[in-house]
Enzyme design. Sequence first.
Site, PDB file in Angstrom:
ATOM      1  N   SER A  90      -4.078   0.265  -0.490  1.00 23.38           N
ATOM      2  CA  SER A  90      -4.457  -0.659   0.566  1.00 23.38           C
ATOM      3  C   SER A  90      -5.046  -1.938  -0.043  1.00 23.38           C
ATOM      4  O   SER A  90      -4.360  -2.614  -0.806  1.00 23.38           O
ATOM      5  CB  SER A  90      -5.426   0.024   1.530  1.00 23.38           C
ATOM      6  OG  SER A  90      -5.580  -0.720   2.719  1.00 23.38           O
ATOM      7  N   GLU A 115       2.597   4.442   8.274  1.00 20.24           N
ATOM      8  CA  GLU A 115       1.391   3.673   7.962  1.00 20.24           C
ATOM      9  C   GLU A 115       0.612   3.268   9.219  1.00 20.24           C
ATOM     10  O   GLU A 115      -0.611   3.371   9.284  1.00 20.24           O
ATOM     11  CB  GLU A 115       1.761   2.396   7.191  1.00 20.24           C
ATOM     12  CG  GLU A 115       2.423   2.599   5.853  1.00 20.24           C
ATOM     13  CD  GLU A 115       1.439   2.764   4.715  1.00 20.24           C
ATOM     14  OE1 GLU A 115       0.218   2.792   4.974  1.00 20.24           O
ATOM     15  OE2 GLU A 115       1.885   2.862   3.561  1.00 20.24           O
ATOM     16  N   HIS A 136      -1.306   5.722   6.970  1.00 18.23           N
ATOM     17  CA  HIS A 136      -1.970   4.940   5.934  1.00 18.23           C
ATOM     18  C   HIS A 136      -3.081   5.779   5.304  1.00 18.23           C
ATOM     19  O   HIS A 136      -3.877   6.416   6.012  1.00 18.23           O
ATOM     20  CB  HIS A 136      -2.559   3.675   6.560  1.00 18.23           C
ATOM     21  CG  HIS A 136      -3.088   2.673   5.585  1.00 18.23           C
ATOM     22  ND1 HIS A 136      -2.273   1.965   4.729  1.00 18.23           N
ATOM     23  CD2 HIS A 136      -4.354   2.236   5.339  1.00 18.23           C
ATOM     24  CE1 HIS A 136      -3.016   1.145   4.000  1.00 18.23           C
ATOM     25  NE2 HIS A 136      -4.282   1.292   4.348  1.00 18.23           N
TER      26      HIS A 136
END
Length: 558
Positions: free
Chosen positions: A242, A363, A466
């Site tokens: 990320s 995600e 995610h």
Amino acid sequence: MVRFLQVVTTLALLAAGGSSGQDAAPLPSALPRPLTLNVAPTPAAAFPVPDLRVRVHGGALLGRALDGGIRVWQGVPYAAPPTGERRWQPPQPPAPWTGLRAATALGDVCPQPLSQMPGDGRSGVRGAEDCLFLNVYAPPLPTAGRATRTPVMVWLHGGSFRSGAGSDYAAEVLAREQGVTVVTLNYRLGALGFLAAPALADGTGGSGNYGLMDQQEALRWVRRNIAAFGGDPRNVTVFGESAGAMSICAQLASPLSRGLFDRAILQSGPCTPQGITTPLSSALTTGSAYARALGCAPQDAACLRAVPAARLLDVPVPGSRVPGAVELGIVSGDRALPRPPAEVFAAGAGLRVPVLLGTNRDEGTLFVAPVAGAGQDLPLWQFWAVVALLERWDAPRALASYPAAGGTVGNAAAALVTDSIFACPTSDLAADLARTGPVYTYEFRDPAPPLELSPTASVPRYGASHASELVSVFGTRLAGLADPAQFTAPQAELARTLRTYWANFARRGDPNGPGLAPWAPYDADTGRVMGLAPGATAEFTGFRQDHRCGLWDRLAVR
């Protein structure tokens, strides 16, 4: 292309009705500070495990042993405290110490909101400004013969550039199982890490990107000192997820990163879409407005440096209205990042190192799930309003590609977020990087990882959301996210496979190895991507078709 900051901020704004800010408590000292033992050096024979005592630039450190022979040193300063006059300055070397410094307790995390997960609901802050610490996990020493230098993996954490810490990740499983030395680190966050303001310009193009410069200083520390822990200073891989992967992406485009690492692994973090980086001129405008919101003139550095850290977290950055949105991030146009990364990579001018990068199949579910609340689906009008705001005249084409019929509106929105912000930009980034060096691409596809997240009516199933691959990478529980103790046998095997691929790549720039499904370098003609799924790890084609990348190529503004 849909812009990352706009999507997350707008969705949350609609859900929160435009609320702003959050109450902040006084900054606690959340974790014990490392101790300095001012004693005369003790002969090595007096230590039950002599290899726990090492000498680095600055002084001697004493670590501790974990189960299984793992050796760990925690709370090691890699830079001086960025406090007082050093706030909003490039990191400086730490002051040397005398005697033996106990590196047996975690250092403070950098100031940040207490809550890190969407929908968590907790308020307050954690951490302290004196936070530039790192932690070293070294594998067990051999029982016979001489130890050889091990590959080094340096972890950059995620958290939207406003939360997270290296100490949130325990790396003993990765170090022990794969025989690598792992370094986790903190870097400055939020306004302390990424504020650009006229008062902070240093005359050489520097303002903002202090968090990126911290990462670079930590990598310099690794090059200088990791040999003392048994790591190979000539074989350093930086990996992150990320915001950590976006940071690495930016480091690949930064001239100041040259020579600091040998390989890179990017998990769910392209830095090339619009909105991930901010032009310096825009960042300075925002910084001026923020300075005024803090009660300081934009040119008054002394006033800004006198603002308590807790107040920096409490006062919203102009233009952001929702806790959790990325308020301040990477700046392009300063000394650390002179040009936008997309421009650098398109010109083939980035660092030429092997890269492994990829995304998770679902995600967007993590971002969309909390928006409408647990008991209701995302209202269709909100979804339409977001797409209309972001895509303008192209909104009908985007909406037609993500119908909610037969499912939830939340799932349609999550798919749009997945494709436009993560999957397709990462595929484009792979194509750019592959022109100058070897690139390996993957998609994490576990349909039911053991997440500690409550489903909502909007997103009844998170899937490979995610951050869902993180417990596989580290093999240890991440509080509030997932626990590998809940793995099925195929999931546990997938996690070991993933760690082996990552460690093989760290050793020689190629993830392949005995007993593993073959993984070919990226080839735009074949479009093959390594699919990582329980009991089904293999290359597949059709990634760009699955994620409607043709649509986003047509809508993209590059």
